[in-house]
Design a protein around this motif. Sequence first.
Motif, PDB file in Angstrom:
ATOM      1  N   SER A   1     -16.028   6.636  -0.537  1.00  0.00           N
ATOM      2  CA  SER A   1     -15.683   5.873   0.666  1.00  0.00           C
ATOM      3  C   SER A   1     -14.677   4.780   0.358  1.00  0.00           C
ATOM      4  N   SER A   2     -14.873   4.087  -0.780  1.00  0.00           N
ATOM      5  CA  SER A   2     -13.937   3.019  -1.144  1.00  0.00           C
ATOM      6  C   SER A   2     -12.552   3.574  -1.451  1.00  0.00           C
ATOM      7  N   ARG A   3     -12.507   4.762  -2.076  1.00  0.00           N
ATOM      8  CA  ARG A   3     -11.203   5.362  -2.355  1.00  0.00           C
ATOM      9  C   ARG A   3     -10.486   5.763  -1.077  1.00  0.00           C
ATOM     10  N   ARG A   4     -11.245   6.287  -0.109  1.00  0.00           N
ATOM     11  CA  ARG A   4     -10.610   6.643   1.158  1.00  0.00           C
ATOM     12  C   ARG A   4     -10.091   5.417   1.880  1.00  0.00           C
ATOM     13  N   ARG A   5     -10.874   4.321   1.830  1.00  0.00           N
ATOM     14  CA  ARG A   5     -10.402   3.093   2.475  1.00  0.00           C
ATOM     15  C   ARG A   5      -9.175   2.534   1.769  1.00  0.00           C
ATOM     16  N   ALA A   6      -9.176   2.638   0.420  1.00  0.00           N
ATOM     17  CA  ALA A   6      -8.025   2.127  -0.316  1.00  0.00           C
ATOM     18  C   ALA A   6      -6.788   2.986  -0.067  1.00  0.00           C
ATOM     19  N   ALA A   7      -6.987   4.289   0.109  1.00  0.00           N
ATOM     20  CA  ALA A   7      -5.842   5.163   0.344  1.00  0.00           C
ATOM     21  C   ALA A   7      -5.320   5.058   1.766  1.00  0.00           C
ATOM     22  N   ARG A   8      -6.131   4.540   2.704  1.00  0.00           N
ATOM     23  CA  ARG A   8      -5.701   4.427   4.086  1.00  0.00           C
ATOM     24  C   ARG A   8      -4.725   3.257   4.222  1.00  0.00           C
ATOM     25  N   PRO A   9      -3.522   3.455   4.719  1.00  0.00           N
ATOM     26  CA  PRO A   9      -2.540   2.370   4.805  1.00  0.00           C
ATOM     27  C   PRO A   9      -2.938   1.336   5.853  1.00  0.00           C
ATOM     28  N   THR A  10      -2.617   0.059   5.563  1.00  0.00           N
ATOM     29  CA  THR A  10      -2.855  -1.009   6.521  1.00  0.00           C
ATOM     30  C   THR A  10      -1.783  -0.991   7.605  1.00  0.00           C
ATOM     31  N   ARG A  11      -1.963  -1.853   8.611  1.00  0.00           N
ATOM     32  CA  ARG A  11      -0.992  -1.885   9.716  1.00  0.00           C
ATOM     33  C   ARG A  11       0.373  -2.346   9.226  1.00  0.00           C
ATOM     34  N   ARG A  12       0.377  -3.350   8.329  1.00  0.00           N
ATOM     35  CA  ARG A  12       1.654  -3.833   7.810  1.00  0.00           C
ATOM     36  C   ARG A  12       2.349  -2.760   6.985  1.00  0.00           C
ATOM     37  N   GLU A  13       1.563  -2.024   6.166  1.00  0.00           N
ATOM     38  CA  GLU A  13       2.156  -0.949   5.369  1.00  0.00           C
ATOM     39  C   GLU A  13       2.689   0.166   6.272  1.00  0.00           C
ATOM     40  N   ALA A  14       1.956   0.459   7.350  1.00  0.00           N
ATOM     41  CA  ALA A  14       2.422   1.501   8.266  1.00  0.00           C
ATOM     42  C   ALA A  14       3.731   1.101   8.944  1.00  0.00           C
ATOM     43  N   GLU A  15       3.832  -0.188   9.338  1.00  0.00           N
ATOM     44  CA  GLU A  15       5.068  -0.652   9.959  1.00  0.00           C
ATOM     45  C   GLU A  15       6.230  -0.600   8.969  1.00  0.00           C
ATOM     46  N   ALA A  16       5.961  -0.969   7.707  1.00  0.00           N
ATOM     47  CA  ALA A  16       7.022  -0.917   6.696  1.00  0.00           C
ATOM     48  C   ALA A  16       7.476   0.524   6.458  1.00  0.00           C
ATOM     49  N   GLU A  17       6.501   1.467   6.418  1.00  0.00           N
ATOM     50  CA  GLU A  17       6.868   2.870   6.243  1.00  0.00           C
ATOM     51  C   GLU A  17       7.684   3.383   7.437  1.00  0.00           C
ATOM     52  N   LEU A  18       7.375   2.900   8.645  1.00  0.00           N
ATOM     53  CA  LEU A  18       8.118   3.321   9.826  1.00  0.00           C
ATOM     54  C   LEU A  18       9.563   2.808   9.778  1.00  0.00           C
ATOM     55  N   ILE A  19       9.740   1.582   9.296  1.00  0.00           N
ATOM     56  CA  ILE A  19      11.096   1.036   9.170  1.00  0.00           C
ATOM     57  C   ILE A  19      11.908   1.846   8.165  1.00  0.00           C
ATOM     58  N   VAL A  20      11.285   2.185   7.042  1.00  0.00           N
ATOM     59  CA  VAL A  20      11.981   2.986   6.028  1.00  0.00           C
ATOM     60  C   VAL A  20      12.332   4.363   6.583  1.00  0.00           C
ATOM     61  N   LEU A  21      11.396   4.953   7.343  1.00  0.00           N
ATOM     62  CA  LEU A  21      11.659   6.272   7.915  1.00  0.00           C
ATOM     63  C   LEU A  21      12.828   6.224   8.902  1.00  0.00           C
ATOM     64  N   ARG A  22      12.893   5.171   9.735  1.00  0.00           N
ATOM     65  CA  ARG A  22      14.001   5.038  10.669  1.00  0.00           C
ATOM     66  C   ARG A  22      15.329   4.901   9.931  1.00  0.00           C
ATOM     67  N   ARG A  23      15.324   4.127   8.852  1.00  0.00           N
ATOM     68  CA  ARG A  23      16.552   3.945   8.083  1.00  0.00           C
ATOM     69  C   ARG A  23      17.020   5.270   7.482  1.00  0.00           C
ATOM     70  N   LEU A  24      16.066   6.043   6.947  1.00  0.00           N
ATOM     71  CA  LEU A  24      16.425   7.333   6.360  1.00  0.00           C
ATOM     72  C   LEU A  24      16.966   8.294   7.409  1.00  0.00           C
ATOM     73  N   LEU A  25      16.352   8.291   8.599  1.00  0.00           N
ATOM     74  CA  LEU A  25      16.849   9.159   9.663  1.00  0.00           C
ATOM     75  C   LEU A  25      18.234   8.746  10.124  1.00  0.00           C
ATOM     76  N   ALA A  26      18.477   7.452  10.177  1.00  0.00           N
ATOM     77  CA  ALA A  26      19.812   6.985  10.563  1.00  0.00           C
ATOM     78  C   ALA A  26      20.859   7.398   9.532  1.00  0.00           C
ATOM     79  N   GLU A  27      20.516   7.272   8.245  1.00  0.00           N
ATOM     80  CA  GLU A  27      21.445   7.699   7.207  1.00  0.00           C
ATOM     81  C   GLU A  27      21.683   9.214   7.276  1.00  0.00           C
ATOM     82  N   LEU A  28      20.634   9.978   7.556  1.00  0.00           N
ATOM     83  CA  LEU A  28      20.788  11.427   7.673  1.00  0.00           C
ATOM     84  C   LEU A  28      21.693  11.781   8.853  1.00  0.00           C
ATOM     85  N   ARG A  29      21.540  11.065   9.993  1.00  0.00           N
ATOM     86  CA  ARG A  29      22.399  11.306  11.151  1.00  0.00           C
ATOM     87  C   ARG A  29      23.862  11.000  10.818  1.00  0.00           C
TER      88      ARG A  29
END
Length: 540
Positions: free
Chosen positions: A471-499
């Motif tokens: 259970s602790s490993r699953r909680r540790a592997a689950r991204p927090t809200r801040r980490e999810a927002e940071a991953e979304l920003i990186v994904l948008r940047r990568l998509l923009a570069e790909l475009r």
Amino acid sequence: MTLTPIRAYVAGPAQGPASRTPNRVRRYFILRLIASGAVIAIMADSTATTLAIPVLGRDPIAAGLPLAEITWVSTINFAAVAALLATAGRFADLLGRRSVLALGLALYGLGATTVIAAPTWPMLLAGRLGQGIGAALMFPSSLALLLGELPPNKRAGAVALWSASSGAGALALQGGGGWLVEEYGWRGLFLPGTALAAVLLVLTPALPRSRGTTRRMPDLFGALLLVGAIAAAVLAISQGEVWGWTSTRTIGCAMAAGLLLAGALATSWQNPGGAIDIRLWRRPGFLWAGGASCLYGAASYVVLSIGPLYLKESGFDSVSLGLWLTPISVAMVVSSPLAAMASRRIGLNGIIYTGALTLGGGCALLLAHPYPNLWCLLGALLLGAGFGALSTGTFTVGTMAADPGQYAAAAGAVNTSRMLGGAIGVAGASVLVDRPIVDGPMPGFASVLMACLAVAVVLAVAALTRVARSSSRRRAARPTRREAEAELIVLRRLLAELRDSFVQVRSEAEQELARFNVHDLPAPRVPAPRVPAPPAANQR
């Protein structure tokens, strides 16, 4: 363009209704029938031995033999099964599981026939040895065949069915064993297993042919070392009370077991076909499965071996003795498939934890009510339910941790751990019966139950610890809200570069086409998806 047609093409034949052809359904039925039948035969033989020992002393074939000598009917069979299980599973993976299963059924049937017709005591022991060798070959190869042929989503249920079959085998002999003894004597107890083995052997050619994972010859020398090591360990543990724990024979067997095991490990370390699959023990979760199975065996074998003796001392005859043990087998048959279904929600470690708690509850209830009554009946049901959950949980954890080419080796190793735990438990129980650690009514029986309760607590704590870690490993592997927002920003940047890169490639392509005086290429025609026509209004 989408991946939907591709996914439908890939997943359709394996998952759709059309894939369930009559040939496949018939093959799965035969697989389950033979695998379950093999376990039923083995457990029926084990229960038959338990019921035969109390009445065997009155037969002329064992006239004048002390009880310690008569128990060799069980010891020699137990030692053969425990010693050969791991090696038999390894050979089944390397050489072919169907062939090993057929050989095991033949040896088991031949040994059982020898036991039924044995005119002398040595011949009887030889038949029991043959049964043990056959059972050791049947046990891992039957489960490996089942797991190797079924799809992944059906394997947990297959293990549950296989585990429940052991309770069914014991149940059959417990319910009808008393009648067989009265009608045919102790030899009649071995008739059902003999007949079942013959039927299964006839059906074996209908099984799918399983090829070994290697064409090279397995390490026979290492296999002999491993068999000798386990046999010596079982003899030292099971006969230590009779020989004396500090006697020359007990110490000699213990030292021989250690030396032979070291030799088997040395020969298997660099040999891909070694008697011990070193890669298997390195896989995550397999060592835990072996340890949990060892603790489970220490409790289950004690209950199944001490229970009949306790009931016999309480004045029960052969028929009543079997009927009082029946609730354990019934609960085991019922709880095994329920444990497989519950594992989808609480996990396999949760099943092991629940089984250990149920087993401990049964031991506590029997401690509170030492004489046979309705409370003891409820305690027996709890014991059986705990055994069913633990059997399903430990075998599933062990086999699912292995590769498909290691299923038989995994089943053999896990069951070897269980039988070694059982040997240790029975040896300890025999000491506690003679030298109890508590006072009161039935002090020896109460001491044994307290030891089983302690084993159940240790197993429950270990399983709960693994549940908490998961259970602790699953909680540790689950991204927090801040980490999810940071991953979304990186994904948008990568998509923009790909475009931007696509725009640049298009511009360069147009320039190159202009050099060849190519302008305004026609756009590719994409066929419109077909929409099925609505059903007619008057269609019936």
